[in-house]
Scaffold this motif. Structure first.
Motif, PDB file in Angstrom:
ATOM      1  N   CYS A  86      -1.473  -8.247  17.634  1.00 22.31           N
ATOM      2  CA  CYS A  86      -0.405  -8.016  18.606  1.00 22.31           C
ATOM      3  C   CYS A  86       0.613  -7.008  18.073  1.00 22.31           C
ATOM      4  CB  CYS A  86       0.278  -9.331  18.966  1.00 22.31           C
ATOM      5  SG  CYS A  86      -0.702 -10.409  20.053  1.00 22.31           S
ATOM      6  N   MET A  87       0.935  -7.101  16.783  1.00 26.34           N
ATOM      7  CA  MET A  87       1.878  -6.150  16.194  1.00 26.34           C
ATOM      8  C   MET A  87       1.321  -4.736  16.238  1.00 26.34           C
ATOM      9  SD  MET A  87       3.699  -6.287  12.443  1.00 26.34           S
ATOM     10  CE  MET A  87       4.379  -7.912  12.826  1.00 26.34           C
ATOM     11  N   ALA A  88       0.023  -4.606  15.971  1.00 28.21           N
ATOM     12  CA  ALA A  88      -0.609  -3.283  16.020  1.00 28.21           C
ATOM     13  C   ALA A  88      -0.570  -2.723  17.444  1.00 28.21           C
ATOM     14  CB  ALA A  88      -2.041  -3.371  15.511  1.00 28.21           C
ATOM     15  N   MET A 107       0.846  -1.187   0.000  1.00 26.97           N
ATOM     16  CA  MET A 107       0.000   0.000   0.000  1.00 26.97           C
ATOM     17  C   MET A 107       0.884   1.240   0.000  1.00 26.97           C
ATOM     18  SD  MET A 107      -2.712  -1.228   2.886  1.00 26.97           S
ATOM     19  CE  MET A 107      -3.854   0.087   2.620  1.00 26.97           C
ATOM     20  N   SER A 108       0.705   2.111  -0.942  1.00 29.48           N
ATOM     21  CA  SER A 108       1.495   3.342  -1.010  1.00 29.48           C
ATOM     22  C   SER A 108       0.796   4.451  -0.247  1.00 29.48           C
ATOM     23  CB  SER A 108       1.694   3.769  -2.464  1.00 29.48           C
ATOM     24  OG  SER A 108       0.462   4.085  -3.035  1.00 29.48           O
ATOM     25  N   ASP A 109       1.517   5.572  -0.005  1.00 31.96           N
ATOM     26  CA  ASP A 109       0.965   6.679   0.783  1.00 31.96           C
ATOM     27  C   ASP A 109       0.251   7.715  -0.061  1.00 31.96           C
ATOM     28  OD1 ASP A 109       1.711   5.794   3.232  1.00 31.96           O
ATOM     29  OD2 ASP A 109       3.740   6.597   3.049  1.00 31.96           O
ATOM     30  N   ALA A 110       0.364   7.655  -1.377  1.00 35.61           N
ATOM     31  CA  ALA A 110      -0.144   8.735  -2.222  1.00 35.61           C
ATOM     32  C   ALA A 110      -1.647   8.701  -2.300  1.00 35.61           C
ATOM     33  CB  ALA A 110       0.437   8.614  -3.629  1.00 35.61           C
ATOM     34  N   PRO A 111      -2.325   9.825  -2.040  1.00 36.61           N
ATOM     35  CA  PRO A 111      -3.780   9.887  -2.223  1.00 36.61           C
ATOM     36  C   PRO A 111      -4.129   9.617  -3.669  1.00 36.61           C
ATOM     37  CG  PRO A 111      -2.997  11.779  -0.990  1.00 36.61           C
ATOM     38  CD  PRO A 111      -1.784  11.076  -1.534  1.00 36.61           C
ATOM     39  N   SER A 112      -5.258   8.945  -3.882  1.00 39.45           N
ATOM     40  CA  SER A 112      -5.586   8.521  -5.231  1.00 39.45           C
ATOM     41  C   SER A 112      -6.890   9.066  -5.752  1.00 39.45           C
ATOM     42  CB  SER A 112      -5.643   6.989  -5.270  1.00 39.45           C
ATOM     43  OG  SER A 112      -6.589   6.536  -4.342  1.00 39.45           O
ATOM     44  N   ILE A 113      -7.485  10.036  -5.066  1.00 38.02           N
ATOM     45  CA  ILE A 113      -8.769  10.576  -5.522  1.00 38.02           C
ATOM     46  C   ILE A 113      -8.538  11.959  -6.091  1.00 38.02           C
ATOM     47  CG2 ILE A 113     -11.094  11.223  -4.857  1.00 38.02           C
ATOM     48  CD1 ILE A 113     -11.022   9.150  -2.745  1.00 38.02           C
ATOM     49  N   PRO A 114      -8.563  12.120  -7.408  1.00 36.54           N
ATOM     50  CA  PRO A 114      -8.324  13.430  -8.015  1.00 36.54           C
ATOM     51  C   PRO A 114      -9.520  14.337  -7.855  1.00 36.54           C
ATOM     52  CG  PRO A 114      -8.916  11.865  -9.704  1.00 36.54           C
ATOM     53  CD  PRO A 114      -8.853  11.076  -8.414  1.00 36.54           C
ATOM     54  N   ASP A 115      -9.325  15.600  -8.102  1.00 37.42           N
ATOM     55  CA  ASP A 115     -10.415  16.566  -8.048  1.00 37.42           C
ATOM     56  C   ASP A 115     -10.793  16.978  -9.463  1.00 37.42           C
ATOM     57  OD1 ASP A 115     -12.201  18.492  -6.873  1.00 37.42           O
ATOM     58  OD2 ASP A 115     -10.811  19.978  -7.664  1.00 37.42           O
ATOM     59  N   PRO A 116     -12.001  16.628  -9.901  1.00 34.02           N
ATOM     60  CA  PRO A 116     -12.397  16.945 -11.273  1.00 34.02           C
ATOM     61  C   PRO A 116     -12.428  18.433 -11.554  1.00 34.02           C
ATOM     62  CG  PRO A 116     -14.269  16.212  -9.978  1.00 34.02           C
ATOM     63  CD  PRO A 116     -13.052  15.959  -9.151  1.00 34.02           C
ATOM     64  N   ALA A 117     -12.756  19.258 -10.535  1.00 35.08           N
ATOM     65  CA  ALA A 117     -12.835  20.703 -10.765  1.00 35.08           C
ATOM     66  C   ALA A 117     -11.471  21.266 -11.120  1.00 35.08           C
ATOM     67  CB  ALA A 117     -13.377  21.395  -9.523  1.00 35.08           C
ATOM     68  N   ARG A 118     -10.417  20.691 -10.559  1.00 36.70           N
ATOM     69  CA  ARG A 118      -9.073  21.205 -10.825  1.00 36.70           C
ATOM     70  C   ARG A 118      -8.688  20.971 -12.281  1.00 36.70           C
ATOM     71  NH1 ARG A 118      -4.001  20.418  -6.735  1.00 36.70           N
ATOM     72  NH2 ARG A 118      -2.564  21.815  -7.788  1.00 36.70           N
ATOM     73  N   MET A 160      -4.699   8.275   5.797  1.00 36.23           N
ATOM     74  CA  MET A 160      -3.398   8.305   6.468  1.00 36.23           C
ATOM     75  C   MET A 160      -2.464   9.344   5.852  1.00 36.23           C
ATOM     76  SD  MET A 160      -3.641   6.159   8.989  1.00 36.23           S
ATOM     77  CE  MET A 160      -5.335   6.783   9.096  1.00 36.23           C
ATOM     78  N   ALA A 161      -2.575   9.539   4.529  1.00 39.40           N
ATOM     79  CA  ALA A 161      -1.708  10.514   3.861  1.00 39.40           C
ATOM     80  C   ALA A 161      -2.028  11.939   4.295  1.00 39.40           C
ATOM     81  CB  ALA A 161      -1.851  10.382   2.346  1.00 39.40           C
ATOM     82  N   ILE A 162      -3.318  12.262   4.425  1.00 39.63           N
ATOM     83  CA  ILE A 162      -3.702  13.628   4.787  1.00 39.63           C
ATOM     84  C   ILE A 162      -3.529  13.869   6.280  1.00 39.63           C
ATOM     85  CG2 ILE A 162      -5.552  15.346   4.726  1.00 39.63           C
ATOM     86  CD1 ILE A 162      -6.788  13.840   2.409  1.00 39.63           C
ATOM     87  N   SER A 163      -3.868  12.896   7.107  1.00 41.36           N
ATOM     88  CA  SER A 163      -3.840  13.100   8.563  1.00 41.36           C
ATOM     89  C   SER A 163      -2.426  13.182   9.124  1.00 41.36           C
ATOM     90  CB  SER A 163      -4.588  11.969   9.258  1.00 41.36           C
ATOM     91  OG  SER A 163      -3.960  10.718   9.022  1.00 41.36           O
ATOM     92  N   ARG A 164      -1.459  12.581   8.463  1.00 38.89           N
ATOM     93  CA  ARG A 164      -0.045  12.671   8.854  1.00 38.89           C
ATOM     94  C   ARG A 164       0.173  12.296  10.325  1.00 38.89           C
ATOM     95  NH1 ARG A 164       2.177  18.345   6.630  1.00 38.89           N
ATOM     96  NH2 ARG A 164       4.178  17.294   6.988  1.00 38.89           N
ATOM     97  N   GLY A 165      -0.422  11.200  10.742  1.00 39.09           N
ATOM     98  CA  GLY A 165      -0.189  10.667  12.085  1.00 39.09           C
ATOM     99  C   GLY A 165      -0.939  11.344  13.198  1.00 39.09           C
ATOM    100  N   LEU A 169      -4.670  -3.471   8.869  1.00 31.68           N
ATOM    101  CA  LEU A 169      -4.353  -3.113  10.252  1.00 31.68           C
ATOM    102  C   LEU A 169      -2.891  -2.710  10.392  1.00 31.68           C
ATOM    103  CD1 LEU A 169      -5.517  -2.939  13.111  1.00 31.68           C
ATOM    104  CD2 LEU A 169      -4.819  -5.314  13.460  1.00 31.68           C
ATOM    105  N   ASN A 170      -2.015  -3.423   9.718  1.00 35.61           N
ATOM    106  CA  ASN A 170      -0.597  -3.086   9.752  1.00 35.61           C
ATOM    107  C   ASN A 170      -0.348  -1.694   9.168  1.00 35.61           C
ATOM    108  OD1 ASN A 170       2.341  -3.765   9.989  1.00 35.61           O
ATOM    109  ND2 ASN A 170       2.237  -3.667   7.757  1.00 35.61           N
ATOM    110  N   TYR A 171      -1.056  -1.378   8.103  1.00 32.52           N
ATOM    111  CA  TYR A 171      -0.885  -0.084   7.439  1.00 32.52           C
ATOM    112  C   TYR A 171      -1.278   1.074   8.356  1.00 32.52           C
ATOM    113  CZ  TYR A 171      -1.109   3.458   3.762  1.00 32.52           C
ATOM    114  OH  TYR A 171      -0.906   4.584   3.010  1.00 32.52           O
ATOM    115  N   ILE A 172      -2.437   0.979   8.999  1.00 40.69           N
ATOM    116  CA  ILE A 172      -2.894   2.097   9.826  1.00 40.69           C
ATOM    117  C   ILE A 172      -2.106   2.172  11.139  1.00 40.69           C
ATOM    118  CG2 ILE A 172      -5.194   2.127   8.824  1.00 40.69           C
ATOM    119  CD1 ILE A 172      -6.240   0.677  11.254  1.00 40.69           C
ATOM    120  N   SER A 173      -1.647   1.041  11.658  1.00 42.52           N
ATOM    121  CA  SER A 173      -0.892   1.088  12.915  1.00 42.52           C
ATOM    122  C   SER A 173       0.471   1.740  12.712  1.00 42.52           C
ATOM    123  CB  SER A 173      -0.722  -0.318  13.496  1.00 42.52           C
ATOM    124  OG  SER A 173       0.073  -1.146  12.654  1.00 42.52           O
TER     125      SER A 173
END
Length: 378
Positions: A197-199, A1-12, A147-152, A170-174
């Motif tokens: 347990c890892m989380a 899973m990569s960190d890059a947001p994937s939802i573009p903005d059509p208005a832009r 996760m990309a926008i909230s920055r932890g 779960l691993n990604y969000i933890s």
């Protein structure tokens, strides 16, 4: 899973270079009310209602850029709090100051995915759930964006009881929410012992957990005791037997709050908690199906607590209980034989709790019905 947001903005994509660079050009007319998002101004006030498209164009407008760059972060945060997850994605990419404002803890204190459910069918073999691959991809896409926008900066995450994530999710969000203090995750069917347990090992600041019944609870109680030194609240949705109670009293003796609301609870487990947990302050057994095994081996449902049990419970700061035949929630528990079929009842019913700190109240703004439609996966 990569960190890059994937939802573009059509208005832009639709805005032309001329529209972006023209000096002090007024923003285009706002979209229809059903697609507009507030950007400052309350209903009935003279402040304008602006869409995400308006915000992006104003942020990119060279003649207005300085105004937006100089705007106080707390003002931007107040504006951006009115946006949902999908709307925040393009806004966060306008400039650095907007990016920082979009990730502010005041926006991301609680990330409520209570409306997000998996596309699944029940099976007879473990894990007793089959989830459509597109549903997993959609969840991955949404988690990457959040996760990309909230920055932890997420402190609380809430998931639906029919949201069946995997160890991968779960691993990604933890990894990306190190300061999590509260987790509401009622479905663990596809999460392994190693995965949870890892989380927990990463969430050292965790204070509150809402979890389902599991086959062998001591391992998770032990992990919480080892890693989460400030852990104080536990809510169990399902069954609570003597094994579960013994694990809680053994590994979490300083637990402050325990809610078993709408669970199937043995009297032995209840007495174990009342007799062993000296630091417990709040206990909720409202609408539980309480029972004990009679000498003939048959289950005997308890509709009224005896004086001895009530006397022990009276030492708590708060003791919530209801086993009334006239109570609608108690009737539902009897009808479902102690394992509540949440899908039969109101959407909000599973979110309620008599303990104020555990009650989930209304759904959050970050992921609403509009986000459900805009985050589909082909």
């Amino acid at each position: 899973m990569s960190d890059a947001p994937s939802i573009p903005d059509p208005a832009r994509r639709r805005s032309s270079p001329a529209a972006r660079s023209a000096p002090r050009s007024p923003p285009p007319p706002p979209p229809p009310p059903e697609t507009a998002a507030l950007a400052g101004g309350a209903p009935g006030s003279s402040s304008p209602r602006r869409s995400v498209r308006d915000l992006i164009i104003m942020g990119e407008n060279k003649s207005m850029g300085k105004i937006w760059e100089d705007m106080e972060t707390d003002v931007l945060v107040k504006i951006f709090k009115e946006l949902n997850l999908v709307e925040l994605s393009p806004v966060s990419q306008v400039c650095r100051s907007w990016r920082l404002a979009c990730s502010d803890p005041l926006i991301w204190g609680t990330l409520d995915f209570g409306l997000l459910i998996s596309n699944f069918i029940q099976t007879r073999a473990s894990p007793y759930i089959w989830v459509d691959d597109r549903s997993d991809k959609r969840l991955s896409k949404i988690l990457r964006l959040a996760m990309a926008i909230s920055r932890g900066n997420v402190n609380c995450m809430i998931f639906h009881y029919n949201l069946y994530m995997k160890d991968e999710h779960l691993n990604y969000i933890s990894q990306r929410s190190p300061h999590l203090k509260r987790l509401v995750m009622p479905a663990w069917n596809r999460i392994s012992k190693d995965g949870i347990c890892m989380a927990i090992q990463r969430w050292e600041e965790l204070e509150s957990l809402t979890m389902p019944s599991i086959g062998y609870p001591p391992y998770i109680m032990e992990e919480l005791a080892k890693k989460c030194k400030n852990f104080k609240e536990l809510k169990v949705m399902g069954s609570f037997d003597l094994l579960f109670a013994s694990a809680v009293t053994t590994y979490l003796p300083k637990l402050k709050v325990l809610s078993l609301r709408c669970s199937k609870v043995t009297m032995g487990a209840l007495l174990c908690v009342l007799n062993s947990m000296e630091h417990l302050e709040v206990l909720n057994i409202s609408h539980c199906l309480l029972f004990e095994i009679a000498t003939n081996g048959r289950r005997q449902v308890i509709h009224e607590l005896d004086d001895n049990t009530l006397q022990r419970a009276s030492q708590l700061r708060e003791f919530h209980h209801c086993q009334s035949r006239q109570c609608v929630a108690c009737q539902r528990m009897m009808l479902d034989d102690g394992i509540l079929r949440w899908y039969r009842y109101e959407d909000w019913f599973w979110r309620r709790d008599e303990v104020s700190s555990l009650d989930l109240k209304d759904y959050g703004r970050l992921f609403g019905a509009q986000c459900e439609m805009l985050t589909s996966v082909d």
